[in-house]
Design an enzyme around this catalytic site. Sequence first.
Site, mmCIF file in Angstrom:
data_model
loop_
_atom_site.group_PDB
_atom_site.id
_atom_site.type_symbol
_atom_site.label_atom_id
_atom_site.label_comp_id
_atom_site.label_asym_id
_atom_site.label_seq_id
_atom_site.Cartn_x
_atom_site.Cartn_y
_atom_site.Cartn_z
ATOM 1 N N CYS A 183 0.663 -1.299 -0.177
ATOM 2 C CA CYS A 183 0.157 -0.097 -0.113
ATOM 3 C C CYS A 183 0.864 1.209 0.050
ATOM 4 O O CYS A 183 0.409 2.506 -0.268
ATOM 5 C CB CYS A 183 -0.851 0.055 1.144
ATOM 6 S SG CYS A 183 -2.285 -1.418 1.338
ATOM 7 N N HIS A 202 -3.215 7.243 3.095
ATOM 8 C CA HIS A 202 -3.845 5.907 2.445
ATOM 9 C C HIS A 202 -5.112 5.608 3.144
ATOM 10 O O HIS A 202 -5.228 5.809 4.461
ATOM 11 C CB HIS A 202 -2.710 4.870 2.914
ATOM 12 C CG HIS A 202 -3.056 3.431 2.627
ATOM 13 N ND1 HIS A 202 -3.618 3.224 1.442
ATOM 14 C CD2 HIS A 202 -3.306 2.485 3.429
ATOM 15 C CE1 HIS A 202 -3.899 1.892 1.483
ATOM 16 N NE2 HIS A 202 -3.547 1.497 2.539
ATOM 17 N N ASN A 221 -10.189 -0.201 0.901
ATOM 18 C CA ASN A 221 -8.656 0.081 0.676
ATOM 19 C C ASN A 221 -8.382 -0.569 -0.717
ATOM 20 O O ASN A 221 -8.276 -1.734 -0.905
ATOM 21 C CB ASN A 221 -8.265 -0.830 2.042
ATOM 22 C CG ASN A 221 -6.540 -0.874 1.770
ATOM 23 O OD1 ASN A 221 -5.805 -0.507 0.871
ATOM 24 N ND2 ASN A 221 -6.083 -1.320 3.066
#
EC number: 2.3.1.180
Length: 313
Positions: A112, A238, A268
């Site tokens: 990520c 994020h 996500n």
Amino acid sequence: MNVGIKGFGAYAPEKIIDNAYFEQFLDTSDEWISKMTGIKERHWADDDQDTSDLAYEASVKAIADAGIQPEDIDMIIVATATGDMPFPTVANMLQERLGTGKVASMDQLAACSGFMYSMITAKQYVQSGDYHNILVVGADKLSKITDLTDRSTAVLFGDGAGAVIIGEVSEGRGIISYEMGSDGTGGKHLYLDKDTGKLKMNGREVFKFAVRIMGDASTRVVEKANLTSDDIDLFIPHQANIRIMESARERLGISKDKMSVSVNKYGNTSAASIPLSIDQELKNGKLKDDDTIVLVGFGGGLTWGAMTIKWGK
């Protein structure tokens, strides 16, 4: 030389999966998912749509936005943890599909954090003077590595892509400060199981790491830029979990109205998370030329990356 974002594009698959979908086979509810994660829905790619397809759609938009042609690109860096296959890489596939010429192309894996890692890497190449238009893509199809029997992770992930052209920008604009790092001792808390091919996560440990590192890394890049939290117009973390994001925002000292939230729409999306948020804020007018923004991500590894940018070409 001022190095920054010359062009931008993002793409999310058409298929939308709401929380009610998971109620059919997991002991969960829309209310619980929304409260604990902030997620209401996520986009999933079709079976015949892979990471390279998502990356291509975002790349075409970024190239057009930069006002350049594919042959003007002199390097391609793709941040992904879910390449179509180990090799050729997604970047290799884009090089052929976009028709850029035989330029350097590589995938970069930092989960990520990948988009941050790749943007920082691209900046160094442009700063060297040897490269002028680097296509950086963050793209992931997390739906293909999600364990739908795992109540703790099944509801979290979505698919998507974002792309930027990194190159020289106007005086006073571009990337101001940055940092990236890793802590391999935490690798066991977030990983791809080699036997099942599915993502595994120790949510409690990842939560503790994420809250600390996103807040602290953001604070450090703001200080490195000789700025304060009052100078920040927009905070784009994020989009992993609304509780992590809120904690990081508070740690940085940013007001709630200055934080971008798209986790409710996309879940996500790993390396695509930050660019999908940028896309949202550009479309709603919240991100404007000459705004000072902070981007920060964390991911498997464990890894992290952060930067401050003065937005604009």
